[in-house]
Design a protein around this motif. Sequence first.
Motif, PDB file in Angstrom:
ATOM      1  N   LYS A 171       0.860  -1.195   0.000  1.00 35.31           N
ATOM      2  CA  LYS A 171       0.000   0.000   0.000  1.00 35.31           C
ATOM      3  C   LYS A 171       0.888   1.235   0.000  1.00 35.31           C
ATOM      4  O   LYS A 171       2.015   1.208   0.478  1.00 35.31           O
ATOM      5  N   ALA A 172       0.352   2.336  -0.510  1.00 40.10           N
ATOM      6  CA  ALA A 172       1.138   3.560  -0.671  1.00 40.10           C
ATOM      7  C   ALA A 172       1.697   4.083   0.651  1.00 40.10           C
ATOM      8  O   ALA A 172       2.781   4.653   0.677  1.00 40.10           O
ATOM      9  N   HIS A 173       0.988   3.886   1.755  1.00 35.87           N
ATOM     10  CA  HIS A 173       1.443   4.413   3.043  1.00 35.87           C
ATOM     11  C   HIS A 173       2.435   3.475   3.763  1.00 35.87           C
ATOM     12  O   HIS A 173       2.947   3.815   4.815  1.00 35.87           O
ATOM     13  N   LEU A 174       2.708   2.320   3.184  1.00 33.52           N
ATOM     14  CA  LEU A 174       3.648   1.378   3.792  1.00 33.52           C
ATOM     15  C   LEU A 174       5.061   1.594   3.245  1.00 33.52           C
ATOM     16  O   LEU A 174       5.249   2.309   2.266  1.00 33.52           O
ATOM     17  N   ALA A 234      -0.231  -6.604  -7.732  1.00 35.35           N
ATOM     18  CA  ALA A 234      -0.394  -6.868  -6.300  1.00 35.35           C
ATOM     19  C   ALA A 234       0.309  -5.842  -5.419  1.00 35.35           C
ATOM     20  O   ALA A 234       0.022  -5.747  -4.230  1.00 35.35           O
ATOM     21  N   CYS A 235       1.237  -5.057  -5.998  1.00 33.99           N
ATOM     22  CA  CYS A 235       2.053  -4.139  -5.209  1.00 33.99           C
ATOM     23  C   CYS A 235       2.013  -2.738  -5.809  1.00 33.99           C
ATOM     24  O   CYS A 235       1.907  -2.581  -7.021  1.00 33.99           O
ATOM     25  N   VAL A 236       2.154  -1.731  -4.940  1.00 32.52           N
ATOM     26  CA  VAL A 236       2.333  -0.366  -5.423  1.00 32.52           C
ATOM     27  C   VAL A 236       3.672  -0.290  -6.141  1.00 32.52           C
ATOM     28  O   VAL A 236       3.784   0.249  -7.237  1.00 32.52           O
TER      29      VAL A 236
END
Length: 119
Positions: A61-64, A100-102
Amino acid sequence: MFASLLFVGCSSNYEFSSNLDKENFDNYFAVGKVKTYASANELPEDNELVGIFEGASCQEKAHLAEPDEIDAKNMAKRKAHALDANAIIFSECVTVESTACVKELLCYGKAYKVIVNDN
């Protein structure tokens, strides 16, 4: 009298239960059993190519946290160790598009089984 009852109560059979899994434990420490070499020139002469491996690190996720090269390389080392490799030479790490990933980082390497003579 009270102390003797306390000791008798403590001397019963004690069963230990744990959520630790030996396979997970071995897998975690497998990274340390695979040595990273910078090039084929550094490998000891007595070696055998096991295969080409990749490891991935995914920012879900973008915030991770962004993908980490060390995590990707460690994943490749774990896969290589599972097939008895004890050495690896990484060729490159690249950021790839993924559904599956940003962001996803893949690291590729050739894994070897180096024969160590204890003479």
